[in-house]
Motif scaffolding. Sequence first.
Motif, PDB file in Angstrom:
ATOM      1  N   MET A 103       2.094   8.421   6.926  1.00  0.00           N
ATOM      2  CA  MET A 103       1.144   7.330   6.716  1.00  0.00           C
ATOM      3  C   MET A 103       1.628   6.365   5.654  1.00  0.00           C
ATOM      4  O   MET A 103       2.311   6.756   4.705  1.00  0.00           O
ATOM      5  CB  MET A 103      -0.209   7.875   6.259  1.00  0.00           C
ATOM      6  N   THR A 104       1.224   5.128   5.852  1.00  0.00           N
ATOM      7  CA  THR A 104       1.464   4.078   4.880  1.00  0.00           C
ATOM      8  C   THR A 104       0.156   3.322   4.698  1.00  0.00           C
ATOM      9  O   THR A 104      -0.571   3.105   5.667  1.00  0.00           O
ATOM     10  CB  THR A 104       2.558   3.110   5.384  1.00  0.00           C
ATOM     11  N   ALA A 105      -0.136   2.932   3.465  1.00  0.00           N
ATOM     12  CA  ALA A 105      -1.293   2.074   3.193  1.00  0.00           C
ATOM     13  C   ALA A 105      -0.781   0.823   2.490  1.00  0.00           C
ATOM     14  O   ALA A 105       0.053   0.911   1.584  1.00  0.00           O
ATOM     15  CB  ALA A 105      -2.311   2.798   2.325  1.00  0.00           C
ATOM     16  N   VAL A 106      -1.276  -0.320   2.935  1.00  0.00           N
ATOM     17  CA  VAL A 106      -0.829  -1.602   2.408  1.00  0.00           C
ATOM     18  C   VAL A 106      -2.046  -2.453   2.099  1.00  0.00           C
ATOM     19  O   VAL A 106      -2.961  -2.559   2.914  1.00  0.00           O
ATOM     20  CB  VAL A 106       0.043  -2.334   3.459  1.00  0.00           C
ATOM     21  N   GLN A 107      -2.044  -3.074   0.918  1.00  0.00           N
ATOM     22  CA  GLN A 107      -3.094  -4.047   0.616  1.00  0.00           C
ATOM     23  C   GLN A 107      -2.660  -5.393   1.178  1.00  0.00           C
ATOM     24  O   GLN A 107      -1.525  -5.816   0.990  1.00  0.00           O
ATOM     25  CB  GLN A 107      -3.318  -4.167  -0.889  1.00  0.00           C
ATOM     26  N   VAL A 108      -3.579  -6.048   1.877  1.00  0.00           N
ATOM     27  CA  VAL A 108      -3.310  -7.363   2.449  1.00  0.00           C
ATOM     28  C   VAL A 108      -4.320  -8.365   1.896  1.00  0.00           C
ATOM     29  O   VAL A 108      -5.392  -7.981   1.435  1.00  0.00           O
ATOM     30  CB  VAL A 108      -3.363  -7.318   4.000  1.00  0.00           C
ATOM     31  N   CYS A 109      -3.984  -9.626   1.959  1.00  0.00           N
ATOM     32  CA  CYS A 109      -4.904 -10.632   1.415  1.00  0.00           C
ATOM     33  C   CYS A 109      -6.075 -10.904   2.342  1.00  0.00           C
ATOM     34  O   CYS A 109      -7.063 -11.503   1.932  1.00  0.00           O
ATOM     35  CB  CYS A 109      -4.158 -11.916   1.071  1.00  0.00           C
ATOM     36  N   GLY A 110      -5.984 -10.453   3.569  1.00  0.00           N
ATOM     37  CA  GLY A 110      -7.090 -10.612   4.500  1.00  0.00           C
ATOM     38  C   GLY A 110      -6.710 -10.075   5.858  1.00  0.00           C
ATOM     39  O   GLY A 110      -5.531  -9.869   6.158  1.00  0.00           O
ATOM     40  N   LEU A 111      -7.723  -9.831   6.675  1.00  0.00           N
ATOM     41  CA  LEU A 111      -7.527  -9.388   8.049  1.00  0.00           C
ATOM     42  C   LEU A 111      -8.068 -10.469   8.974  1.00  0.00           C
ATOM     43  O   LEU A 111      -8.868 -11.306   8.556  1.00  0.00           O
ATOM     44  CB  LEU A 111      -8.254  -8.057   8.281  1.00  0.00           C
ATOM     45  N   ILE A 112      -7.633 -10.479  10.208  1.00  0.00           N
ATOM     46  CA  ILE A 112      -8.057 -11.513  11.151  1.00  0.00           C
ATOM     47  C   ILE A 112      -9.582 -11.518  11.313  1.00  0.00           C
ATOM     48  O   ILE A 112     -10.202 -12.571  11.355  1.00  0.00           O
ATOM     49  CB  ILE A 112      -7.362 -11.338  12.514  1.00  0.00           C
ATOM     50  N   GLU A 113     -10.173 -10.319  11.377  1.00  0.00           N
ATOM     51  CA  GLU A 113     -11.639 -10.224  11.450  1.00  0.00           C
ATOM     52  C   GLU A 113     -12.181 -10.277  10.018  1.00  0.00           C
ATOM     53  O   GLU A 113     -11.963  -9.349   9.237  1.00  0.00           O
ATOM     54  CB  GLU A 113     -12.059  -8.927  12.144  1.00  0.00           C
ATOM     55  N   ASP A 114     -12.861 -11.342   9.680  1.00  0.00           N
ATOM     56  CA  ASP A 114     -13.325 -11.543   8.308  1.00  0.00           C
ATOM     57  C   ASP A 114     -14.187 -10.403   7.780  1.00  0.00           C
ATOM     58  O   ASP A 114     -14.150 -10.098   6.598  1.00  0.00           O
ATOM     59  CB  ASP A 114     -14.102 -12.863   8.201  1.00  0.00           C
ATOM     60  N   ALA A 115     -14.967  -9.766   8.637  1.00  0.00           N
ATOM     61  CA  ALA A 115     -15.861  -8.693   8.195  1.00  0.00           C
ATOM     62  C   ALA A 115     -15.135  -7.366   7.987  1.00  0.00           C
ATOM     63  O   ALA A 115     -15.709  -6.428   7.431  1.00  0.00           O
ATOM     64  CB  ALA A 115     -16.995  -8.510   9.204  1.00  0.00           C
ATOM     65  N   ALA A 116     -13.894  -7.278   8.415  1.00  0.00           N
ATOM     66  CA  ALA A 116     -13.154  -6.012   8.337  1.00  0.00           C
ATOM     67  C   ALA A 116     -12.675  -5.728   6.919  1.00  0.00           C
ATOM     68  O   ALA A 116     -12.143  -6.605   6.239  1.00  0.00           O
ATOM     69  CB  ALA A 116     -11.968  -6.032   9.294  1.00  0.00           C
ATOM     70  N   ARG A 117     -12.860  -4.473   6.485  1.00  0.00           N
ATOM     71  CA  ARG A 117     -12.368  -4.003   5.181  1.00  0.00           C
ATOM     72  C   ARG A 117     -11.071  -3.215   5.347  1.00  0.00           C
ATOM     73  O   ARG A 117     -10.330  -3.017   4.405  1.00  0.00           O
ATOM     74  CB  ARG A 117     -13.408  -3.095   4.507  1.00  0.00           C
ATOM     75  N   VAL A 118     -10.821  -2.727   6.576  1.00  0.00           N
ATOM     76  CA  VAL A 118      -9.655  -1.895   6.864  1.00  0.00           C
ATOM     77  C   VAL A 118      -9.251  -2.098   8.319  1.00  0.00           C
ATOM     78  O   VAL A 118     -10.105  -2.362   9.171  1.00  0.00           O
ATOM     79  CB  VAL A 118      -9.944  -0.395   6.578  1.00  0.00           C
ATOM     80  N   GLU A 119      -7.956  -2.003   8.573  1.00  0.00           N
ATOM     81  CA  GLU A 119      -7.432  -1.988   9.935  1.00  0.00           C
ATOM     82  C   GLU A 119      -6.374  -0.893   9.977  1.00  0.00           C
ATOM     83  O   GLU A 119      -5.546  -0.790   9.062  1.00  0.00           O
ATOM     84  CB  GLU A 119      -6.825  -3.343  10.303  1.00  0.00           C
ATOM     85  N   ILE A 120      -6.424  -0.060  11.009  1.00  0.00           N
ATOM     86  CA  ILE A 120      -5.522   1.083  11.094  1.00  0.00           C
ATOM     87  C   ILE A 120      -4.794   1.039  12.430  1.00  0.00           C
ATOM     88  O   ILE A 120      -5.440   0.972  13.484  1.00  0.00           O
ATOM     89  CB  ILE A 120      -6.281   2.424  10.980  1.00  0.00           C
ATOM     90  N   GLU A 121      -3.458   1.065  12.381  1.00  0.00           N
ATOM     91  CA  GLU A 121      -2.698   1.198  13.613  1.00  0.00           C
ATOM     92  C   GLU A 121      -2.074   2.588  13.638  1.00  0.00           C
ATOM     93  O   GLU A 121      -1.875   3.198  12.582  1.00  0.00           O
ATOM     94  CB  GLU A 121      -1.654   0.089  13.768  1.00  0.00           C
ATOM     95  N   ALA A 122      -1.822   3.083  14.838  1.00  0.00           N
ATOM     96  CA  ALA A 122      -1.375   4.458  14.956  1.00  0.00           C
ATOM     97  C   ALA A 122      -0.352   4.632  16.070  1.00  0.00           C
ATOM     98  O   ALA A 122      -0.337   3.860  17.038  1.00  0.00           O
ATOM     99  CB  ALA A 122      -2.582   5.368  15.228  1.00  0.00           C
ATOM    100  N   THR A 123       0.465   5.657  15.917  1.00  0.00           N
ATOM    101  CA  THR A 123       1.406   6.090  16.938  1.00  0.00           C
ATOM    102  C   THR A 123       1.185   7.567  17.168  1.00  0.00           C
ATOM    103  O   THR A 123       1.016   8.328  16.218  1.00  0.00           O
ATOM    104  CB  THR A 123       2.867   5.843  16.481  1.00  0.00           C
ATOM    105  N   ALA A 124       1.178   7.935  18.432  1.00  0.00           N
ATOM    106  CA  ALA A 124       1.028   9.349  18.793  1.00  0.00           C
ATOM    107  C   ALA A 124       2.150   9.734  19.746  1.00  0.00           C
ATOM    108  O   ALA A 124       2.712   8.868  20.435  1.00  0.00           O
ATOM    109  CB  ALA A 124      -0.324   9.587  19.463  1.00  0.00           C
ATOM    110  N   VAL A 125       2.484  11.006  19.773  1.00  0.00           N
ATOM    111  CA  VAL A 125       3.424  11.553  20.743  1.00  0.00           C
ATOM    112  C   VAL A 125       2.756  12.745  21.405  1.00  0.00           C
ATOM    113  O   VAL A 125       2.439  13.731  20.733  1.00  0.00           O
ATOM    114  CB  VAL A 125       4.767  11.958  20.107  1.00  0.00           C
TER     115      VAL A 125
END
Length: 128
Positions: A103-125
Motif C-alpha cells: 500500500m501507498t498513501a499520498v496526500q493530494v491537493c484535491g480530488l476530481i469529486e469535490d466532496a471526496a476525502r479519499v480515493e482508493i485504487e486497487a490491484t488484485a490477482v
Amino acid sequence: MLQPADWTAPRGYSNGIAARGRVVLISGQVGWDGQCLFHSSDLVLQARQALQNIVAILAEAGGKPEHLVRMTWYVVDKREYVAAFPKLGEVYREVIGRNFPAMTAVQVCGLIEDAARVEIEATAVIPD
C-alpha cells in the motif's frame, strides 16, 4: 509477502507481494454509493464505502478481498488521515479482513469529486 529478514515488519500493509493469476485493475473509488451519491463527509465513512466499492467490483471478476495485492490511497488531508488511523484500521479489517497488500498513501491537493476525502485504487490477482 516479500519481506527482507532484517527489516522491521510493516504494520497494516506489506512491503511487497508476489502473485500469479488473473490481474484485476480497479480504478480509484471514492466514498459514494453505486448511484454516485455521498452519504457522509467523514473520512472514515467515505473510506468504508470506497473499500466496499472495491470489494463489489472485485466480486464481479470472481475475486475476494484476499486477492488484493496493491492499493493506493489518495487523501486530501494528511493530518486527518493520520489522526483517523485507529478507526480506518477497524473499517479496513471489517471490509477487507486481515489481508494487507502493498500500500501507498499520498496526500493530494484535491480530488476530481469535490466532496471526496479519499480515493482508493486497487490491484488484485485471482489465482489460476
